[in-house]
Enzyme design. Structure first.
Site, PDB file in Angstrom:
ATOM      1  N   HIS A 113       0.853  -1.184   0.000  1.00  0.00           N
ATOM      2  CA  HIS A 113       0.000   0.000   0.000  1.00  0.00           C
ATOM      3  C   HIS A 113       0.895   1.242   0.000  1.00  0.00           C
ATOM      4  O   HIS A 113       2.096   1.167   0.181  1.00  0.00           O
ATOM      5  CB  HIS A 113      -1.014  -0.009   1.153  1.00  0.00           C
ATOM      6  CG  HIS A 113      -0.453   0.197   2.517  1.00  0.00           C
ATOM      7  ND1 HIS A 113      -1.162   0.797   3.539  1.00  0.00           N
ATOM      8  CD2 HIS A 113       0.743  -0.104   3.023  1.00  0.00           C
ATOM      9  CE1 HIS A 113      -0.425   0.833   4.616  1.00  0.00           C
ATOM     10  NE2 HIS A 113       0.734   0.296   4.340  1.00  0.00           N
TER      11      HIS A 113
ATOM     12  N   ASP B  31       5.780  -4.401   7.133  1.00  0.00           N
ATOM     13  CA  ASP B  31       4.598  -3.587   7.384  1.00  0.00           C
ATOM     14  C   ASP B  31       3.496  -4.502   7.904  1.00  0.00           C
ATOM     15  O   ASP B  31       2.909  -5.276   7.149  1.00  0.00           O
ATOM     16  CB  ASP B  31       4.179  -2.899   6.078  1.00  0.00           C
ATOM     17  CG  ASP B  31       2.829  -2.214   6.174  1.00  0.00           C
ATOM     18  OD1 ASP B  31       2.284  -2.113   7.298  1.00  0.00           O
ATOM     19  OD2 ASP B  31       2.309  -1.786   5.127  1.00  0.00           O
TER      20      ASP B  31
ATOM     21  N   GLN C  44      -1.921  -4.650   8.439  1.00  0.00           N
ATOM     22  CA  GLN C  44      -3.083  -5.530   8.305  1.00  0.00           C
ATOM     23  C   GLN C  44      -2.931  -6.833   9.092  1.00  0.00           C
ATOM     24  O   GLN C  44      -3.911  -7.459   9.462  1.00  0.00           O
ATOM     25  CB  GLN C  44      -3.311  -5.854   6.820  1.00  0.00           C
ATOM     26  CG  GLN C  44      -3.787  -4.674   5.998  1.00  0.00           C
ATOM     27  CD  GLN C  44      -5.147  -4.168   6.437  1.00  0.00           C
ATOM     28  OE1 GLN C  44      -5.976  -4.914   6.949  1.00  0.00           O
ATOM     29  NE2 GLN C  44      -5.391  -2.873   6.249  1.00  0.00           N
TER      30      GLN C  44
ATOM     31  N   LYS D  13      -6.307  -0.634  13.978  1.00  0.00           N
ATOM     32  CA  LYS D  13      -6.669  -1.830  13.215  1.00  0.00           C
ATOM     33  C   LYS D  13      -6.685  -3.079  14.113  1.00  0.00           C
ATOM     34  O   LYS D  13      -6.905  -4.193  13.626  1.00  0.00           O
ATOM     35  CB  LYS D  13      -5.697  -2.020  12.053  1.00  0.00           C
ATOM     36  CG  LYS D  13      -5.801  -0.943  10.963  1.00  0.00           C
ATOM     37  CD  LYS D  13      -4.794  -1.198   9.857  1.00  0.00           C
ATOM     38  CE  LYS D  13      -4.715  -0.024   8.884  1.00  0.00           C
ATOM     39  NZ  LYS D  13      -5.897   0.088   8.030  1.00  0.00           N
TER      40      LYS D  13
ATOM     41  N   CYS E  61      -5.686   2.256  -1.406  1.00  0.00           N
ATOM     42  CA  CYS E  61      -4.296   2.758  -1.301  1.00  0.00           C
ATOM     43  C   CYS E  61      -3.315   1.742  -1.890  1.00  0.00           C
ATOM     44  O   CYS E  61      -2.205   1.573  -1.379  1.00  0.00           O
ATOM     45  CB  CYS E  61      -3.931   3.095   0.141  1.00  0.00           C
ATOM     46  SG  CYS E  61      -4.926   4.408   0.843  1.00  0.00           S
TER      47      CYS E  61
END
Length: 405
Positions: free
Chosen positions: A120, A198, A201, A224, A362
């Site tokens: 993203h 990253d 998520q 999140k 994104c």
């Protein structure tokens, strides 16, 4: 046994009505809803303990500092890393910007920063900015027509480019694919590569352990994972973390200052300039308690059961094209309907109380590669149910019937 109704009872917003219908919240990839204990933790902080941290010589400041640092220790224990290796940020995006800014002295002209086409924007643009400053080159591992990275292709890219920096999502933002990051990092480390994961998520679904993954940096966002907005974290291997250039200056990160010269504290203070989101960090501590009280294996199984059920239902509907890795996934279903704009679908679903995300998520490079403008994304959390999927399928069929007219 996983008691989804008991879980749902902790989330007051799930009792809401939207446009006269029960709320069905399937936009958890954007942000999760918050349990009572998180909402109450932030409320109690402002009611009883509000003060600035670290510098106040009074009771309230001591209380605020204790809670703020307890959350740092709790997160460190959850990730199985050292407490001093956790830096508080505004979110995963700021964490990635902090790392990219801080690594300016660790990369040179024509050295490669390797990403993937799944990333993203927050895991692309900071690296482009770093390349612009240093003359480094950004390359990306390609995905196939389903948006999946082949391990063989990824390993070949790592061997070919011997990247100075390798930055990859643990799970993709648009599709939910779980990446084989440990295997790829193991190859990258043969070339003395700095590895960044990253976890925006993945954090709420996979209980990640950065040391097991072998990465140098791992980032995530509280919101999140049932926590508040405006709080994120950066794990960094301590030796390397302390070598990063300061990202912002002032406040807690200062050691000494004269008019002519400044020295900085060591990590994590070095990267926590100014007054942080103290109440948010304290509330994230409550979110971590919530996560730790749940059997992650059963919650992951529940989320994947939901995903499998939805995929089976969608495959019965004509003109739906599913995209993504159906075998390795955190619980996200991304699809397009031939001849129908995703936003039209989302708008009609919203009128029936169902919240989904549409657009490029994104992930513009991914969408360009797949030659689509965007998808409808259903992203599950542990409080979603099979009954909600039934409501979704009914609403989707009604929406598609309307769009045919």
């Amino acid at each position: 046994m996983f008691d989804v109704q008991a879980i749902r009872s902790e989330f007051p917003i799930l009792e809401s009505q939207v446009h006269g219908n029960p709320l069905v919240y399937f936009d958890n990839g954007a942000t999760t809803q918050k349990p009572n204990m998180v909402i109450e933790a932030e409320r109690q902080f402002y009611l009883q303990h509000n003060a600035n941290v670290h510098r106040g010589a009074h009771y309230l400041s001591a209380c605020a500092t204790r809670q703020y640092e307890e959350t740092r220790s709790r997160l460190a224990a959850y990730l199985e890393v050292e407490t001093k290796e956790i830096v508080w940020t505004k979110g995963a995006t700021e964490s990635l910007n902090l790392i990219a800014h801080g690594l300016q002295n660790h990369i040179s002209k024509n050295e490669v920063i390797l990403l993937s086409e799944l990333e993203h924007h927050a895991n692309i643009v900071p690296w482009q900015q770093l390349a612009n400053k240093t003359g480094a080159i950004v390359k990306a591992i390609p995905v196939d027509s389903q948006g999946i990275i082949s391990i063989d292709v990824a390993l070949e890219y790592i061997q070919r480019y011997k990247p100075r920096i390798f930055a990859i999502a643990h799970a993709s933002n648009g599709l939910g694919n779980i990446q084989p990051v440990a295997q790829l990092i193991a190859e990258a480390k043969k070339h003395n590569t700095i590895c960044v994961v990253d976890g925006a998520q993945a954090f709420a679904h996979l209980a990640p352990k950065p040391i097991e993954l072998g990465c140098d940096f791992y980032v995530g966002s509280a919101h999140k994972a049932f926590g508040p907005t405006g709080v994120g974290f950066l794990y960094g291997r301590y030796e390397l973390l302390n070598q990063l250039l300061p990202y912002q200056t002032g406040g807690e990160m200062i050691d000494t200052v004269t008019i002519e010269h400044t020295t900085f504290n060591d990590a994590p203070s070095k990267f926590e300039a100014g007054t942080p989101n103290i109440a948010g960090v304290v509330a994230f501590g409550a979110a971590l308690k919530f996560i730790q009280a749940i059997d992650r294996r059963t919650s992951q199984k529940h989320e994947l059961t939901l995903r499998t059920a939805l995929v089976e239902e969608l495959r019965r509907i004509p003109n739906i094209v599913l995209i993504g890795d159906h075998e390795h996934n955190i619980g996200t279903v991304s699809f397009v309907v031939n001849g129908v704009h995703p936003l039209d679908i989302a708008t009609l679903l919203d009128h029936q109380g169902i919240a989904v995300r549409t657009g490029h998520h994104c992930n513009q490079p991914l969408m360009q590669k797949l030659q689509i403008s965007g998808t409808v994304r259903v992203s599950f959390s542990l409080y979603n149910t099979l009954d909600e999927i039934a409501l979704f399928i009914t609403a989707l069929n009604e929406s598609l019937d309307l769009l045919k007219d």
